[in-house]
Design an enzyme around this catalytic site. Sequence first.
Site, short mmCIF file in Angstrom:
data_model
loop_
_atom_site.label_atom_id
_atom_site.label_comp_id
_atom_site.label_asym_id
_atom_site.label_seq_id
_atom_site.Cartn_x
_atom_site.Cartn_y
_atom_site.Cartn_z
CG ASP A 22 -13.09 -42.48 18.23
OD1 ASP A 22 -12.24 -42.10 17.40
OD2 ASP A 22 -14.05 -41.77 18.61
CG ASN A 24 -10.45 -39.42 15.24
OD1 ASN A 24 -11.34 -40.14 15.69
ND2 ASN A 24 -10.28 -39.20 13.96
CG ASP A 26 -14.21 -40.17 14.20
OD1 ASP A 26 -14.15 -41.13 15.00
OD2 ASP A 26 -13.79 -40.24 13.03
CG ASP A 30 -9.33 -44.01 14.95
OD1 ASP A 30 -8.48 -44.57 15.67
OD2 ASP A 30 -10.00 -43.02 15.33
CG ASP A 200 -15.79 -61.35 2.51
OD1 ASP A 200 -16.10 -61.50 3.70
OD2 ASP A 200 -16.59 -61.03 1.61
CD GLU A 257 -17.04 -65.48 4.88
OE1 GLU A 257 -17.99 -65.23 5.61
OE2 GLU A 257 -16.78 -64.82 3.87
CG ASP A 331 -20.03 -62.06 9.35
OD1 ASP A 331 -20.39 -60.87 9.22
OD2 ASP A 331 -19.18 -62.60 8.62
#
Length: 558
Positions: A22, A24, A26, A30, A200, A257, A331
């Site tokens: 992260d 920033n 929050d 990101d 996917d 996948e 997953d």
Amino acid sequence: MEKAKWWQDAAVYQIYPRSFYDSNGDGTGDLRGITEKLDYIASLGVDVIWSSPFFVSPWADGGYDVADYRNIDPAFGTMEDFEEMIAGIHKRGMKFMMDFVGNHTSDEHAWFQAALSDKNSPYHDYYIFRKGKDGKEPSNWASIFGGSAWEYVPELDEYYLHLFAKKQPDLNWENPAVVKEVLDILHFWADKGVDGYRLDAINYLYKEPDFPDVEPMPGSIYGFATEHYANKPKVHEHFRTLHDKVMAPRGLTTVAEVAYLNEETARGYADPARGELDALYPFDLLNVDQDGYDKFSPLPLDLPKLKKALSHWQGVMHDHGWLALFIGNHDQPRALSRFGDEEHYPARSAKLLANAMYFLQGTPYIYQGDELGMTNPHYDSLSRFRDVEAINALNEGLARGESEEHWLRLLNDRSRDGGRAPFSWSSEDNAGFTKGTPWMDPCANFKDINAEAEDKDPDSVLNFYRRLLKVRKGLSSVIYGDTEFLEMEDPELMVYKRGSDDEMLISVNNFSGNERSYKLPEDFEDAKLLISNCGDPVIKDGKAELRPWEAFTLIKSK
Ligand code: NOJ
């Protein structure tokens, strides 16, 4: 022998962006966070980065519910951040693979909203709507995430199909307009410089249109309907379209996948002569420590079963396609917690897993944090879990009268959240992942297991991964060789040989806390050590005296 394609001697690093870094404060990872950590990723010796989705999404399924395919979700940053990230990746000589979620969209996607608002809208046929049958769903198909695969829309008096969560309506690939949209999106990101796609749930694109009822699962009115939607012959056509219209002309690579695969279908997808897909990620390969396909019915690891599955896939794909080699992903629970011994031999068994998996034929896929030996987070409360699959399964379990303690154990052991806890960067607060409040709690062991500490320790799991990726690169036995598993029935040892025209290697792995003697095959008695996880192996008269969780690989010229 045909010269290897670039991706056949590459290693891929998978990022789950919300939990990576992260930048920033929050609380969520990101794209700038990825850019800031590119030197770290490059230091592993990987060639490719694949990131799970970061498109606009209400996050009903961890970003695999896309509401706008052409824009970055503000939680992850901006298009400029994306461009900076991909430039940074290319500058370091790496490539970028994008996750493309084409089986379904989010219910908040503008197409679906238009479909809901008007039956006559062209977007209505972008999805799969059907009338109910006898006042019930059109069929008793179960959703992969629990409950029915159909959701009723009172305004339309119709149901729509969602193989995954109800906020993930399935797209109708039999509508050429949908295929055209998909091709445009794939070109859009290719124009921005992506080098390939991870596709996917892509083998679910074709559903039998009459939606026959299926045998209900025990205790349910719904049943697994995969025979009616997984790997139907028609998907080959879609794969060829993607290949001919986007991937081949743009020089992009694909990894797909694909669950519930048999040998013939796998070769049909990935045989280079057919022009469909480059590599497969047989998602159900890791169902070896559970009852059937039910991940919440755990069983202890059955090593002979794992070896059988690996050996099967090595044989199927050798000269007929290509495999993604993986021990974990977003997953799955953490590989170390699941297959290693995180209590007594955490680092050694984490290294063993890499040694056992990554000398097989295929492209290593390394899931963020596995290179540190990260474990499941072992949360102390059910309120810590975030994943839709975990929460649906929990609610169903509680409704059946099962206890919260039972489900806390199960989710800690098996939920996808196990692999999604924030990356442990350092021993600082929140594992150095964020200066804010993390969207998921980090693993409690981050003070010991973290990238900063491991970077400095030559014996760390991290430095083992770096060495492994370096020594494996360019080896003809690894890239081209055939694979033979030995000691198939041994419940503790995984041993396999690889051999090419000019070279052979053997990977020896003691998946147990016991000391074991292992007589090496005669042709390896004078082989050289390529890598090991606890110093020089003790080999006397051709017999290796293996320590608990010891693993090594030997190599020799022919
Ligand atoms: C597979 C993805 O890896 C998983 O995270 C997701 O929930 C399903 N496909 C549906 O998109």
